[in-house]
Design a protein around this motif. Structure first.
Motif, PDB file in Angstrom:
ATOM      1  N   THR A   1     -27.512  20.832 -28.128  1.00 34.31           N
ATOM      2  CA  THR A   1     -28.375  20.961 -29.167  1.00 34.31           C
ATOM      3  C   THR A   1     -29.677  20.821 -29.086  1.00 34.31           C
ATOM      4  OG1 THR A   1     -27.016  20.583 -30.491  1.00 34.31           O
ATOM      5  CG2 THR A   1     -29.239  20.982 -31.261  1.00 34.31           C
ATOM      6  N   ASP A   2     -30.916  21.656 -28.683  1.00 32.34           N
ATOM      7  CA  ASP A   2     -32.169  21.541 -27.921  1.00 32.34           C
ATOM      8  C   ASP A   2     -33.419  20.959 -28.915  1.00 32.34           C
ATOM      9  OD1 ASP A   2     -31.839  24.388 -29.114  1.00 32.34           O
ATOM     10  OD2 ASP A   2     -33.605  24.739 -28.243  1.00 32.34           O
ATOM     11  N   HIS A   3     -32.946  19.355 -29.523  1.00 35.05           N
ATOM     12  CA  HIS A   3     -33.889  18.950 -30.405  1.00 35.05           C
ATOM     13  C   HIS A   3     -34.902  18.734 -30.035  1.00 35.05           C
ATOM     14  CE1 HIS A   3     -31.111  19.022 -33.735  1.00 35.05           C
ATOM     15  NE2 HIS A   3     -29.920  17.758 -32.568  1.00 35.05           N
ATOM     16  N   SER A   4     -35.935  19.012 -30.386  1.00 36.31           N
ATOM     17  CA  SER A   4     -37.924  18.929 -29.970  1.00 36.31           C
ATOM     18  C   SER A   4     -37.704  17.376 -29.933  1.00 36.31           C
ATOM     19  CB  SER A   4     -39.143  18.819 -31.368  1.00 36.31           C
ATOM     20  OG  SER A   4     -38.364  21.127 -31.507  1.00 36.31           O
ATOM     21  N   ASP A   5     -37.107  16.494 -30.654  1.00 37.02           N
ATOM     22  CA  ASP A   5     -37.499  15.198 -30.422  1.00 37.02           C
ATOM     23  C   ASP A   5     -37.023  14.351 -28.804  1.00 37.02           C
ATOM     24  OD1 ASP A   5     -38.372  15.298 -33.215  1.00 37.02           O
ATOM     25  OD2 ASP A   5     -36.528  13.733 -33.559  1.00 37.02           O
ATOM     26  N   PHE A   6     -35.798  15.231 -28.605  1.00 36.10           N
ATOM     27  CA  PHE A   6     -35.133  14.861 -27.452  1.00 36.10           C
ATOM     28  C   PHE A   6     -36.725  14.758 -26.338  1.00 36.10           C
ATOM     29  CE2 PHE A   6     -30.878  15.804 -28.223  1.00 36.10           C
ATOM     30  CZ  PHE A   6     -30.448  15.154 -28.568  1.00 36.10           C
ATOM     31  N   ASP A   7     -36.737  13.831 -25.534  1.00 32.30           N
ATOM     32  CA  ASP A   7     -37.711  13.147 -24.157  1.00 32.30           C
ATOM     33  C   ASP A   7     -37.041  14.141 -22.355  1.00 32.30           C
ATOM     34  OD1 ASP A   7     -38.934  12.707 -21.869  1.00 32.30           O
ATOM     35  OD2 ASP A   7     -40.039  10.820 -22.834  1.00 32.30           O
ATOM     36  N   TYR A   8     -37.818  15.568 -22.580  1.00 33.00           N
ATOM     37  CA  TYR A   8     -36.833  16.485 -20.988  1.00 33.00           C
ATOM     38  C   TYR A   8     -37.415  15.811 -20.332  1.00 33.00           C
ATOM     39  CZ  TYR A   8     -34.493  18.753 -25.263  1.00 33.00           C
ATOM     40  OH  TYR A   8     -34.853  19.603 -26.357  1.00 33.00           O
ATOM     41  N   ASP A   9     -38.177  15.360 -19.874  1.00 33.57           N
ATOM     42  CA  ASP A   9     -38.819  14.574 -18.696  1.00 33.57           C
ATOM     43  C   ASP A   9     -38.405  13.610 -18.780  1.00 33.57           C
ATOM     44  OD1 ASP A   9     -40.622  16.380 -17.017  1.00 33.57           O
ATOM     45  OD2 ASP A   9     -42.555  15.956 -19.572  1.00 33.57           O
ATOM     46  N   PHE A  10     -37.841  12.832 -19.470  1.00 34.89           N
ATOM     47  CA  PHE A  10     -36.801  11.082 -19.268  1.00 34.89           C
ATOM     48  C   PHE A  10     -35.660  11.751 -19.223  1.00 34.89           C
ATOM     49  CE2 PHE A  10     -34.310   8.373 -21.306  1.00 34.89           C
ATOM     50  CZ  PHE A  10     -34.322   7.276 -20.352  1.00 34.89           C
ATOM     51  N   ILE A  11     -34.972  12.666 -19.648  1.00 36.38           N
ATOM     52  CA  ILE A  11     -33.845  12.640 -19.280  1.00 36.38           C
ATOM     53  C   ILE A  11     -33.605  13.050 -17.732  1.00 36.38           C
ATOM     54  CG2 ILE A  11     -32.290  14.637 -20.114  1.00 36.38           C
ATOM     55  CD1 ILE A  11     -33.239  14.256 -22.902  1.00 36.38           C
ATOM     56  N   ALA A  12     -34.594  14.158 -17.943  1.00 38.36           N
ATOM     57  CA  ALA A  12     -34.330  15.039 -16.130  1.00 38.36           C
ATOM     58  C   ALA A  12     -34.514  13.945 -15.355  1.00 38.36           C
ATOM     59  CB  ALA A  12     -35.684  15.758 -16.284  1.00 38.36           C
ATOM     60  N   GLN A  13     -34.917  13.383 -15.065  1.00 40.83           N
ATOM     61  CA  GLN A  13     -35.466  12.087 -14.171  1.00 40.83           C
ATOM     62  C   GLN A  13     -34.476  10.640 -13.878  1.00 40.83           C
ATOM     63  OE1 GLN A  13     -39.911  10.633 -15.539  1.00 40.83           O
ATOM     64  NE2 GLN A  13     -40.899  11.939 -15.050  1.00 40.83           N
ATOM     65  N   ASN A  14     -33.359  10.969 -14.960  1.00 40.69           N
ATOM     66  CA  ASN A  14     -32.444   9.958 -15.145  1.00 40.69           C
ATOM     67  C   ASN A  14     -30.971  10.059 -14.374  1.00 40.69           C
ATOM     68  OD1 ASN A  14     -34.591   7.431 -15.175  1.00 40.69           O
ATOM     69  ND2 ASN A  14     -35.241   8.595 -17.059  1.00 40.69           N
ATOM     70  N   SER A  15     -30.933  11.634 -15.441  1.00 45.57           N
ATOM     71  CA  SER A  15     -29.723  12.647 -15.003  1.00 45.57           C
ATOM     72  C   SER A  15     -29.462  13.555 -13.991  1.00 45.57           C
ATOM     73  CB  SER A  15     -29.964  13.582 -15.962  1.00 45.57           C
ATOM     74  OG  SER A  15     -30.167  12.769 -17.616  1.00 45.57           O
ATOM     75  N   ALA A  16     -28.482  12.795 -12.662  1.00 45.59           N
ATOM     76  CA  ALA A  16     -27.776  13.387 -11.299  1.00 45.59           C
ATOM     77  C   ALA A  16     -27.969  14.928 -11.462  1.00 45.59           C
ATOM     78  CB  ALA A  16     -26.486  12.393 -11.119  1.00 45.59           C
TER      79      ALA A  16
ATOM     80  N   ARG B   1     -29.140  25.759 -22.665  1.00 47.34           N
ATOM     81  CA  ARG B   1     -29.877  26.026 -24.652  1.00 47.34           C
ATOM     82  C   ARG B   1     -31.601  26.902 -23.318  1.00 47.34           C
ATOM     83  NH1 ARG B   1     -28.005  27.399 -29.376  1.00 47.34           N
ATOM     84  NH2 ARG B   1     -26.439  25.640 -29.737  1.00 47.34           N
ATOM     85  N   ASN B   2     -31.331  26.186 -22.227  1.00 44.17           N
ATOM     86  CA  ASN B   2     -32.531  26.285 -20.968  1.00 44.17           C
ATOM     87  C   ASN B   2     -34.177  25.762 -22.107  1.00 44.17           C
ATOM     88  OD1 ASN B   2     -33.462  28.047 -18.903  1.00 44.17           O
ATOM     89  ND2 ASN B   2     -34.656  28.986 -20.823  1.00 44.17           N
ATOM     90  N   ALA B   3     -33.487  24.361 -22.284  1.00 41.79           N
ATOM     91  CA  ALA B   3     -34.437  23.618 -23.049  1.00 41.79           C
ATOM     92  C   ALA B   3     -35.091  22.575 -21.330  1.00 41.79           C
ATOM     93  CB  ALA B   3     -33.715  22.394 -23.625  1.00 41.79           C
ATOM     94  N   PHE B   4     -34.363  22.810 -20.223  1.00 43.62           N
ATOM     95  CA  PHE B   4     -35.489  21.829 -19.538  1.00 43.62           C
ATOM     96  C   PHE B   4     -36.630  22.870 -18.447  1.00 43.62           C
ATOM     97  CE2 PHE B   4     -31.836  19.304 -20.506  1.00 43.62           C
ATOM     98  CZ  PHE B   4     -32.315  18.131 -20.406  1.00 43.62           C
ATOM     99  N   LYS B   5     -36.254  23.822 -18.878  1.00 42.83           N
ATOM    100  CA  LYS B   5     -37.565  25.055 -18.608  1.00 42.83           C
ATOM    101  C   LYS B   5     -38.558  24.838 -17.932  1.00 42.83           C
ATOM    102  CE  LYS B   5     -39.155  27.713 -22.657  1.00 42.83           C
ATOM    103  NZ  LYS B   5     -39.225  28.559 -23.330  1.00 42.83           N
TER     104      LYS B   5
END
Length: 436
Positions: free
Chosen positions: A400-415, A421-425
């Motif tokens: 679920t591509d919630h606007s409240d998610f910090d996608y930079d933070f998620i990408a930086q800390n996930s292997a 949802r193409n949320a990290f585009k």
């Protein structure tokens, strides 16, 4: 005489309006009618819901807290479980659930019980409008007979119409007040008075049609249109993944065409009370006319299979690292069926989690809008999104591509990320990043 009286009451905001069912459709409608100057009585069989409304405790995201509080404190809106108070209203809208039963057939029991309760206390000159999404013919087959059994005459001493709800939870632009409304009455006078009521409340256009069946069918057509086109997008996504083609870039390119194309996007499956359910009302009704709605049912098969497809893709992604799904730690981002809402009804995430459980995976769910939800008979508490949570995940699944998610933070800390949802585009992604 009754027609002119109702029209004058709507013109002068003198009518008392009832709303049966105070859920995602009914409560926003009740608040808008109260804000328009009407005295509104909301009816619901759930005592807890009635108590919340009367205490101005808002539980619907599309209702502004301050609006509900103002309408309650001013006395413009009140809620009750006492259907005897139907005798006080001049017009009533039925906004009750119309789910599917265990056999995927329409369950109109809430509409039937509401119509019967209204008929018990209905007065001459009343307007009754059904708003619940249902199959063509419901208004004339269920609501009309219930009222006429009391001796009321449709179009003369009682006015009956259908006006489908149009609610898109989380939509920032279109709410109840400014979304165009379709109205179809059993007689011309029924349409006239129903349209008059809605025009006195809403800013959106009120489009009149010739019968309730037209209005009932157009509502199902709206949702079936989306259902089928989402299925096409999902099928394209599956094929593009096998061909090594980015389906999201394909869609972006296609929507550059200014005519003949409307963009629909793939996802982990359908959710909410409308699109996964409404088309089945039509397929069920079609059998009465010896017609098999093949395209609609095929679209349903494709969309219903997406949660399993997502789980299988997750399994293959883990396999690339030599890991099995069983015993793996999956962090799932999102429980709601769409972005920026708290609604988990029919959410495809529920099916995905069930499949993870069956395969022996361990999962944690993060959703800023949903604190807890039920998965079968188990209550699931969502967790906070932390660096440690992401770092310990074998795979992070974005559902679920919630606007409240910090996608930079998620990408930086996930292997490893699997994004449905193409949320990290627009962010820098990890080396192991996969899209639907």
């Amino acid at each position: 005489m009754h027609v002119d009286k109702l029209l004058n009451m709507f013109k002068n905001k003198e009518a008392v309006i009832g709303v049966v069912g105070l859920g995602y459709v009914g409560l926003p409608l009740a608040v808008e009618k109260a804000k328009a100057g009407y005295k509104v009585i909301g009816f619901d069989i759930q005592e807890s819901r009635v108590e919340q409304v009367n205490m101005a405790i808002n539980y619907i995201g599309d209702v502004v807290n301050a609006d509900l509080e103002e309408m309650i404190n001013s006395g413009q809106l009140q809620a009750t479980t006492d259907y005897g108070r139907i005798a006080e209203v001049d017009a009533v809208a039925i906004c009750v659930p119309t789910p599917l039963d265990i056999y995927q057939q329409p369950d109109t029991s809430y509409v039937k019980s509401s119509a019967i309760e209204i008929a018990k206390y209905a007065q001459e000159g009343m307007l009754v409008v059904l708003e619940s999404t249902t199959y063509p013919g419901t208004t004339e087959e269920i609501v009309k007979p219930a009222l006429e059994a009391k001796g009321l005459i449709t179009g003369e001493t009682v006015f009956v119409a259908y006006s489908p709800e149009r609610v898109d939870p989380g939509n920032k632009q279109f709410k109840t007040k400014n979304t165009p409304k379709v109205v179809g009455g059993i007689t011309a006078n029924c349409t006239k008075v129903a349209a008059s009521m809605y025009r006195s409340v809403l800013e959106g256009d009120v489009h009149e049609v010739s019968s309730p069946a037209i209005a009932e069918m157009e509502k199902i057509f709206e949702n079936t249109f989306r259902h089928i086109n989402i299925a096409l997008a999902n099928e394209m996504a599956i094929l593009c993944e096998r061909m090594g083609i980015d389906v999201w870039e394909v869609i972006d390119a296609a929507k550059s065409k200014p005519y003949g194309f409307m963009a629909f996007y793939p996802g982990p499956g359908l959710g909410g009370h409308c699109i996964p359910i409404d088309p089945f009302y039509l397929t069920w009704k079609a059998r009465e006319y010896n017609y098999h709605t093949r395209l609609i049912e095929l679209a349903g098969e494709i969309n219903n299979a997406m949660p399993e497809y997502v789980v299988n893709r997750t399994m293959h992604i883990l396999n690339e690292d030599g890991k099995a799904l069983r015993g793996s730690n999956v962090v799932v981002l999102g429980a709601a069926y769409k972005k920026d809402i708290d609604d988990v009804r029919e959410s495809p995430v529920l099916k995905i989690l069930e499949l993870f459980g069956e395969q022996g995976a361990t999962f944690s769910v993060v959703d800023p809008y949903v604190k807890h939800f039920r998965l079968s008979d188990i209550s699931i508490e969502t967790v906070e999104l932390t660096e440690e949570l992401l770092e310990n995940a074998d795979v992070v699944l974005l559902t679920t591509d919630h606007s409240d998610f910090d996608y930079d933070f998620i990408a930086q800390n996930s292997a490893v990320i699997f994004d449905t949802r193409n949320a990290f585009k627009d962010v820098a992604k990890p080396n192991k990043y996969f899209k639907l």
